[in-house]
Motif scaffolding. Structure first.
Motif, PDB file in Angstrom:
ATOM      1  N   ILE A 108       4.400   2.620  -7.507  1.00 31.27           N
ATOM      2  CA  ILE A 108       4.622   2.192  -6.122  1.00 31.27           C
ATOM      3  C   ILE A 108       3.760   0.959  -5.845  1.00 31.27           C
ATOM      4  O   ILE A 108       2.540   0.993  -6.022  1.00 31.27           O
ATOM      5  CB  ILE A 108       4.275   3.320  -5.148  1.00 31.27           C
ATOM      6  CG1 ILE A 108       5.234   4.494  -5.345  1.00 31.27           C
ATOM      7  CG2 ILE A 108       4.331   2.824  -3.710  1.00 31.27           C
ATOM      8  CD1 ILE A 108       4.928   5.692  -4.482  1.00 31.27           C
ATOM      9  N   LYS A 110       1.419  -1.739  -4.216  1.00 24.97           N
ATOM     10  CA  LYS A 110       0.412  -1.708  -3.157  1.00 24.97           C
ATOM     11  C   LYS A 110      -0.626  -2.776  -3.438  1.00 24.97           C
ATOM     12  O   LYS A 110      -0.751  -3.287  -4.555  1.00 24.97           O
ATOM     13  CB  LYS A 110      -0.241  -0.324  -3.062  1.00 24.97           C
ATOM     14  CG  LYS A 110      -1.025   0.075  -4.301  1.00 24.97           C
ATOM     15  CD  LYS A 110      -1.572   1.479  -4.188  1.00 24.97           C
ATOM     16  CE  LYS A 110      -2.527   1.657  -3.068  1.00 24.97           C
ATOM     17  NZ  LYS A 110      -3.156   2.982  -3.021  1.00 24.97           N
ATOM     18  N   ARG A 112      -3.882  -5.498  -1.233  1.00 28.73           N
ATOM     19  CA  ARG A 112      -4.600  -5.914  -0.026  1.00 28.73           C
ATOM     20  C   ARG A 112      -4.328  -7.392   0.218  1.00 28.73           C
ATOM     21  O   ARG A 112      -4.085  -8.153  -0.713  1.00 28.73           O
ATOM     22  CB  ARG A 112      -6.096  -5.646  -0.175  1.00 28.73           C
ATOM     23  CG  ARG A 112      -6.429  -4.180  -0.443  1.00 28.73           C
ATOM     24  CD  ARG A 112      -7.919  -3.933  -0.314  1.00 28.73           C
ATOM     25  NE  ARG A 112      -8.365  -4.016   1.064  1.00 28.73           N
ATOM     26  CZ  ARG A 112      -8.332  -2.989   1.921  1.00 28.73           C
ATOM     27  NH1 ARG A 112      -7.870  -1.806   1.548  1.00 28.73           N
ATOM     28  NH2 ARG A 112      -8.756  -3.137   3.159  1.00 28.73           N
ATOM     29  N   GLY A 188      -3.445   9.021  -3.324  1.00 30.52           N
ATOM     30  CA  GLY A 188      -3.538   7.628  -3.748  1.00 30.52           C
ATOM     31  C   GLY A 188      -4.897   7.012  -3.551  1.00 30.52           C
ATOM     32  O   GLY A 188      -5.020   5.784  -3.456  1.00 30.52           O
ATOM     33  N   ARG A 195      -6.506  -0.404 -10.703  1.00 25.25           N
ATOM     34  CA  ARG A 195      -6.501  -0.964  -9.352  1.00 25.25           C
ATOM     35  C   ARG A 195      -7.801  -1.678  -9.022  1.00 25.25           C
ATOM     36  O   ARG A 195      -7.936  -2.255  -7.945  1.00 25.25           O
ATOM     37  CB  ARG A 195      -6.257   0.163  -8.332  1.00 25.25           C
ATOM     38  CG  ARG A 195      -4.866   0.719  -8.403  1.00 25.25           C
ATOM     39  CD  ARG A 195      -4.540   1.566  -7.192  1.00 25.25           C
ATOM     40  NE  ARG A 195      -5.596   2.505  -6.861  1.00 25.25           N
ATOM     41  CZ  ARG A 195      -5.379   3.760  -6.466  1.00 25.25           C
ATOM     42  NH1 ARG A 195      -4.158   4.216  -6.390  1.00 25.25           N
ATOM     43  NH2 ARG A 195      -6.373   4.553  -6.159  1.00 25.25           N
ATOM     44  N   GLU A 214      -4.566  -3.331   3.894  1.00 25.40           N
ATOM     45  CA  GLU A 214      -3.817  -2.782   2.767  1.00 25.40           C
ATOM     46  C   GLU A 214      -2.328  -2.729   3.086  1.00 25.40           C
ATOM     47  O   GLU A 214      -1.931  -2.404   4.210  1.00 25.40           O
ATOM     48  CB  GLU A 214      -4.304  -1.366   2.431  1.00 25.40           C
ATOM     49  CG  GLU A 214      -3.647  -0.787   1.187  1.00 25.40           C
ATOM     50  CD  GLU A 214      -4.141   0.618   0.870  1.00 25.40           C
ATOM     51  OE1 GLU A 214      -4.060   1.030  -0.287  1.00 25.40           O
ATOM     52  OE2 GLU A 214      -4.580   1.299   1.812  1.00 25.40           O
ATOM     53  N   TRP A 215      -1.496  -3.085   2.128  1.00 24.83           N
ATOM     54  CA  TRP A 215      -0.049  -2.913   2.237  1.00 24.83           C
ATOM     55  C   TRP A 215       0.396  -1.982   1.107  1.00 24.83           C
ATOM     56  O   TRP A 215      -0.227  -1.924   0.045  1.00 24.83           O
ATOM     57  CB  TRP A 215       0.685  -4.249   2.139  1.00 24.83           C
ATOM     58  CG  TRP A 215       0.485  -4.966   0.841  1.00 24.83           C
ATOM     59  CD1 TRP A 215      -0.473  -5.892   0.554  1.00 24.83           C
ATOM     60  CD2 TRP A 215       1.263  -4.811  -0.357  1.00 24.83           C
ATOM     61  NE1 TRP A 215      -0.361  -6.331  -0.745  1.00 24.83           N
ATOM     62  CE2 TRP A 215       0.715  -5.674  -1.328  1.00 24.83           C
ATOM     63  CE3 TRP A 215       2.358  -4.038  -0.704  1.00 24.83           C
ATOM     64  CZ2 TRP A 215       1.220  -5.778  -2.614  1.00 24.83           C
ATOM     65  CZ3 TRP A 215       2.871  -4.139  -1.986  1.00 24.83           C
ATOM     66  CH2 TRP A 215       2.313  -5.001  -2.917  1.00 24.83           C
ATOM     67  N   LYS A 216       1.478  -1.255   1.354  1.00 29.19           N
ATOM     68  CA  LYS A 216       1.955  -0.289   0.373  1.00 29.19           C
ATOM     69  C   LYS A 216       3.441  -0.051   0.564  1.00 29.19           C
ATOM     70  O   LYS A 216       3.922   0.037   1.703  1.00 29.19           O
ATOM     71  CB  LYS A 216       1.187   1.038   0.526  1.00 29.19           C
ATOM     72  CG  LYS A 216       1.512   2.079  -0.528  1.00 29.19           C
ATOM     73  CD  LYS A 216       0.671   3.325  -0.332  1.00 29.19           C
ATOM     74  CE  LYS A 216       0.966   4.373  -1.399  1.00 29.19           C
ATOM     75  NZ  LYS A 216       0.170   5.608  -1.204  1.00 29.19           N
ATOM     76  N   ASP A 218       7.094   2.210  -0.110  1.00 29.36           N
ATOM     77  CA  ASP A 218       7.452   3.626  -0.069  1.00 29.36           C
ATOM     78  C   ASP A 218       7.926   4.078  -1.454  1.00 29.36           C
ATOM     79  O   ASP A 218       7.833   3.336  -2.428  1.00 29.36           O
ATOM     80  CB  ASP A 218       8.522   3.884   0.990  1.00 29.36           C
ATOM     81  CG  ASP A 218       9.779   3.032   0.774  1.00 29.36           C
ATOM     82  OD1 ASP A 218       9.952   2.497  -0.347  1.00 29.36           O
ATOM     83  OD2 ASP A 218      10.578   2.894   1.705  1.00 29.36           O
ATOM     84  N   ILE A 223       8.926  -2.423   0.900  1.00 29.83           N
ATOM     85  CA  ILE A 223       7.680  -2.795   1.575  1.00 29.83           C
ATOM     86  C   ILE A 223       8.029  -3.333   2.959  1.00 29.83           C
ATOM     87  O   ILE A 223       8.828  -4.274   3.083  1.00 29.83           O
ATOM     88  CB  ILE A 223       6.918  -3.861   0.769  1.00 29.83           C
ATOM     89  CG1 ILE A 223       6.658  -3.351  -0.653  1.00 29.83           C
ATOM     90  CG2 ILE A 223       5.617  -4.241   1.454  1.00 29.83           C
ATOM     91  CD1 ILE A 223       6.390  -4.451  -1.644  1.00 29.83           C
ATOM     92  N   GLN A 225       6.250  -4.852   6.498  1.00 30.52           N
ATOM     93  CA  GLN A 225       4.983  -5.370   6.981  1.00 30.52           C
ATOM     94  C   GLN A 225       5.179  -6.256   8.207  1.00 30.52           C
ATOM     95  O   GLN A 225       5.961  -7.212   8.174  1.00 30.52           O
ATOM     96  CB  GLN A 225       4.305  -6.198   5.866  1.00 30.52           C
ATOM     97  CG  GLN A 225       2.983  -6.800   6.250  1.00 30.52           C
ATOM     98  CD  GLN A 225       1.951  -5.741   6.600  1.00 30.52           C
ATOM     99  OE1 GLN A 225       1.854  -4.722   5.946  1.00 30.52           O
ATOM    100  NE2 GLN A 225       1.183  -5.991   7.641  1.00 30.52           N
TER     101      GLN A 225
END
Length: 293
Positions: A108, A110, A112, A188, A195, A214-216, A218, A223, A225
């Protein structure tokens, strides 16, 4: 010979001939003709790489095109259209949607980021650091909220120590993994070298985290945002979108990260998580696919 005897002799000959014909077994002749031999499967010729590429190009040209191909816009045009739709809502928010393919072996996505112009005030991360000695002191000076060694493990499991990010030194990652892996892994939050949350430069990592979000994605690799406000100039919206797409492409392997640690040990090459579509939308406006993403 009398007439009766002659007739009897003729009848016996007829019967004996009929019996001989019945005793003979029929024979069927089978012939192998060239037509039958031609039915055998022929081996297909092995194509070279150039021939395979040409064949794939022909197939791609014949493939049906997506219905969304005609609805694509450049980023600048999409921003102008959405501004016209949301003219009565100057505080509306642009939302950027990036859809990835999430093939086998892909994780997945993810990461920053820190936008050139933030859409809202950033929330503060609560950082917990598992380290000892000098590394623990440096992490505390850098701004870590909770710092400690193996004595923190029980408190993390019981929920007494809550944090949004967990960092660990290389010397402590093996002792804590058996117990914290099943607690932090599903959320997570488990520190990992891949990471970058397992490092000996804990203080430097904490300093780099300041002012970032942080972005992530599904489970399907999509994504979403918030990327800008409606009252931002078009140039600022374009800068935010370009910057965020660059961050996502580096995290998904679509472009090479020049800032990656060359000494980082990985089990294998990270698979590329291809980006299929990039959409820009607002609350009341349409979702527009970006052609120059």
């Amino acid at each position: 010979m009398s007439l009766a005897a002659l007739q009897l002799a003729v009848r016996c000959r007829q019967c004996s001939g009929t019996l001989q014909l019945l005793r003979q077994t029929p024979h069927r002749q089978f012939h192998y003709s060239p037509t039958v031999l031609a039915r055998r499967e022929k081996k297909l010729p092995t194509l070279s790489k150039k021939q395979l590429a040409a064949k794939e190009r022909k197939r791609a040209k014949k493939a049906p095109r997506s219905i969304y191909d005609s609805e694509k816009m450049t980023l600048s045009d999409a921003v102008e259209v959405l501004r016209a739709v949301e003219v009565a809502s100057p505080n509306a928010t642009y939302e950027l949607v990036v859809k990835t393919e999430m093939g086998k072996g892909s994780t997945i996505p993810k990461g920053r980021f820190n936008l050139p112009r933030e859409t809202k005030s950033q929330g503060k991360d609560r950082i917990l650091v598992l380290a000892e000695g000098r590394q623990a002191e440096e992490a505390k000076k850098a701004g870590a909220d909770i710092v400690g060694g193996l004595e923190l493990v029980e408190g993390i499991i019981s929920g007494r120590y809550q944090a949004t990010m967990f960092l660990c030194s290389r010397s402590l990652i093996r002792p804590i993994t058996p117990r914290l892996g099943r607690v932090l892994g599903p959320r997570g939050l488990m520190p990992s070298e891949r990471r970058g949350t397992v490092t000996d430069d804990l203080a430097g990592y904490i300093r780099r985290l300041k002012g970032t979000s942080e972005w992530k994605g599904d489970k399907e690799g999509t994504i979403r945002q918030p990327i800008a406000k409606m009252h931002f100039p078009v140039s600022d919206v374009v800068k935010n979108v370009r910057y965020f797409l660059t961050v996502v492409k580096r995290a998904t392997g679509n472009i090479r990260d020049p800032l990656a640690d060359t000494n980082k040990k990985e089990a294998g090459q990270k698979p590329v998580n291809a980006i299929s579509r990039v959409l820009l939308s607002t609350q009341q406006g349409p979702s527009i696919q970006i052609s120059d993403a």
